[in-house]
Design a protein around this motif. Structure first.
Motif, PDB file in Angstrom:
ATOM      1  N   TYR A 138      15.654   9.565  -1.889  1.00  0.00           N
ATOM      2  CA  TYR A 138      14.363   9.374  -1.212  1.00  0.00           C
ATOM      3  C   TYR A 138      13.841  10.754  -0.825  1.00  0.00           C
ATOM      4  O   TYR A 138      14.493  11.506  -0.100  1.00  0.00           O
ATOM      5  N   ALA A 189       8.958  11.298   7.762  1.00  0.00           N
ATOM      6  CA  ALA A 189       9.431   9.938   7.519  1.00  0.00           C
ATOM      7  C   ALA A 189       9.826   9.325   8.849  1.00  0.00           C
ATOM      8  O   ALA A 189      10.380  10.001   9.718  1.00  0.00           O
ATOM      9  N   ASP A 226      10.158   3.711   7.709  1.00  0.00           N
ATOM     10  CA  ASP A 226       9.912   4.120   6.319  1.00  0.00           C
ATOM     11  C   ASP A 226      11.213   4.122   5.526  1.00  0.00           C
ATOM     12  O   ASP A 226      11.272   3.628   4.393  1.00  0.00           O
ATOM     13  N   ILE A 227      12.249   4.738   6.105  1.00  0.00           N
ATOM     14  CA  ILE A 227      13.529   4.872   5.401  1.00  0.00           C
ATOM     15  C   ILE A 227      14.159   3.503   5.165  1.00  0.00           C
ATOM     16  O   ILE A 227      14.657   3.207   4.066  1.00  0.00           O
ATOM     17  N   TRP A 244      12.248   1.653   2.435  1.00  0.00           N
ATOM     18  CA  TRP A 244      12.574   2.206   1.109  1.00  0.00           C
ATOM     19  C   TRP A 244      13.969   1.747   0.679  1.00  0.00           C
ATOM     20  O   TRP A 244      14.181   1.368  -0.482  1.00  0.00           O
ATOM     21  N   GLU A 303      14.424  -1.623  -0.892  1.00  0.00           N
ATOM     22  CA  GLU A 303      14.030  -1.713  -2.297  1.00  0.00           C
ATOM     23  C   GLU A 303      15.062  -1.065  -3.217  1.00  0.00           C
ATOM     24  O   GLU A 303      15.056  -1.312  -4.423  1.00  0.00           O
ATOM     25  N   ALA A 304      15.922  -0.228  -2.655  1.00  0.00           N
ATOM     26  CA  ALA A 304      16.816   0.594  -3.482  1.00  0.00           C
ATOM     27  C   ALA A 304      18.257   0.118  -3.512  1.00  0.00           C
ATOM     28  O   ALA A 304      19.025   0.528  -4.380  1.00  0.00           O
TER      29      ALA A 304
END
Length: 529
Positions: A446, A478, A482-483, A486, A489-490
């Motif tokens: 990221y 960030a 946000d982290i 993300w 999704e990862a």
């Protein structure tokens, strides 16, 4: 080539280097320089002095000082007299050092004044009856509480005949113990790992040849000498091939950039943080880094972007990764020249010659290829055991000679080893095993995340969940939300950290390993009413 047979012992390496490389530069420490012939002369003087001090074959001698020419000469003096070097972590406190000196039965201690510490004075206060304090030498800085200064130590050896030195070195064999390297003691007291001359010479003679070390190279050695990374992969590997050694006592990115430019440094090994600091230094463009050629990094998660940046921003032609632990002479696997950036970033490469790696489950049975399990190692590089600790030795090295590393990993179809995590760092989220190193590796992809460390913390519903301590890259922003968004999704949901803490820097020890116990303490202090 079997370096244990060719060189016999570490002092033999210096002898041979003097013959092969003569007046070429061997060692540069500030404005002081030694050729290979002068280094051999310095070794002979140090062996004489060690004999005069009363060091006899098999004696253990503590060595606590920053990276320096004197550290190397002191170690060579101890080895040449038949003694066993006990490297001491300069970050340890007096009680920790005292434990190691007592456990090893050290007969003497060489130390320095470093970072405001007079180690011998501190030891005298903490443990005045310590046997090693009967023979003390200050190898750097003022004499302080030591019995001898370095010049006095050398002068005391002048009366010893050179013939005794050469007889002493001639008696050394590859099977003689060269070092007792104490582990960091993350659980309980540190344990003393027994290593021989032959193990180190065979492993690092091969490694440095594989990494294309030549007598035209110079090596800025930043990892500390009390660790195999700085000692064995650093100055010892260099002397085998005639590489100029440039020790650095305390890492400073600006000073390192200047040394690279001034001394035309071509070899630089170390943990990822060193290279991240060099790349991110605001004045990097002022320095000529075109001499940089060979690098190896490891010991933690490595983003592929860092491998690319080491080549594009720092001019490296060769970037390698490797895996080892002190109990394996700190070398088990390494990538090879020609491996892809993805292989270097995601794996630690294949086993070194004559070393086996197995991946097993909790019952000791090998797991299917690509499945994770505990990493076992067998070969010439495995320690002879822990000093004066047969129970710990038996618990770590089984009857078939397999070293149980306590690390979790898996092998890919090409035979490359991927490190998943330490068994002790794994935590369980609602019944699923979560491995911090795997999560860290993903989070580093990221863009705003510069550095990250993940720990397991208590959770009322799931038992444990992840907490990520994040250092944001300069110029990026960030939020915790946000982290987490993300990450959802990862990675699988159970791997997603439930807590994010932003920090200016991650706490690290002298070997640049993240101090996760400090992070746990910080989190617990925060959540405890």
């Amino acid at each position: 080539m079997r370096y244990d047979e060719e060189f016999l012992s570490i002092p033999h390496v210096v002898r041979r280097a003097a013959l092969r490389f003569g007046d070429a530069p061997a060692l540069v420490d500030g404005d002081r320089r030694w050729t290979f012939r002068e280094l051999e002369e310095g070794m002979v003087a140090a062996v004489k002095a060690a004999i005069a001090l009363g060091i006899e074959p098999g004696d253990r001698v503590g060595l606590c000082a920053p990276n320096s020419a004197e550290w190397i000469l002191a170690a060579l003096g101890i080895h040449g007299a038949g003694g066993i070097v006990v490297p001491l972590n300069t970050r340890f406190k007096a009680r920790e050092l005292s434990y190691i000196l007592r456990k090893s039965g050290a007969k003497a201690v060489f130390a320095s004044s470093f970072l405001g510490n007079d180690y011998i004075a501190d030891l005298t206060s903490a443990d005045p009856g310590l046997p090693a304090l009967r023979r003390t030498v200050s190898i750097l800085g003022p004499q302080g509480a030591a019995g001898q200064s370095w010049p006095d130590f050398l002068r005391a050896g002048e009366a010893v005949p050179s013939s005794l030195v050469h007889e002493s070195i001639d008696r050394l064999t590859p099977d003689d113990i060269s070092d007792v390297m104490f582990t960091s003691g993350t659980t309980g007291h540190p344990k003393g790992v027994i290593l021989t001359h032959g193990q180190s010479l065979r492993a690092y003679g091969w490694m440095s040849q594989e990494y294309t070390f030549t007598s035209a190279d110079s090596f800025l050695v930043i990892p500390p000498f009390f660790h195999c990374f700085g000692y064995k992969a650093g100055w010892l590997a260099s002397l085998i091939h005639g590489v100029t050694v440039i020790p650095m006592a305390v890492f400073d990115a600006g000073r390192a950039l200047a040394l690279i430019s001034e001394e035309k440094v071509s070899v630089l090994l170390g943990p990822p943080t060193i290279f991240q600091d060099l790349i991110g230094h605001p004045e990097r463009s002022r320095f000529d880094l075109s001499s940089l050629r060979v690098s190896m990094t490891g010991g933690t998660t490595i983003p592929e972007s860092l491998i690319r940046a080491m080549k594009s921003e720092l001019s490296f032609d060769i970037v390698m990764s490797a895996y080892g632990l002190t109990e394996s002479t700190a070398l088990v696997t390494t990538t090879r020249i020609g491996d892809s950036e993805e292989t270097v970033a995601a794996t630690t490469g294949r086993p070194i010659p004559d070393v086996e790696v197995a991946i097993v489950d909790s019952e000791g049975q090998e797991v299917p290829l690509t499945d994770p399990g505990e990493i076992l190692v067998r070969g010439y590089n495995v320690t002879r055991g822990y000093w004066d600790d047969p129970e710990a030795t038996a618990a770590t090295i089984d009857a078939d000679g397999w070293l149980h590393t306590g690390d979790v990993g898996r092998l890919d179809k090409a035979g490359n080893l991927l490190i998943v995590d330490r068994k002790k760092d794994m935590y369980i989220v609602g019944g699923f095993n979560a491995y911090p190193a795997e999560i860290e590796r993903t989070l580093l992809t990221y863009e705003p995340v510069g550095q990250v460390a993940v720990i397991g913390v208590a959770d009322e519903r799931l038992g444990e969940v992840g907490c990520a301590f994040v250092v944001v890259k300069p110029g990026h922003e960030a939020s915790g939300a946000d982290i987490i968004a993300w990450a959802r999704e990862a990675m699988a949901n159970f791997k997603v950290p439930r807590h994010i803490r932003f920090v200016e820097a991650l706490p690290r020890n002298a070997s640049q390993k993240v101090l996760k116990d400090e992070l746990r303490t910080s989190f617990e202090r925060e959540v405890t009413p």
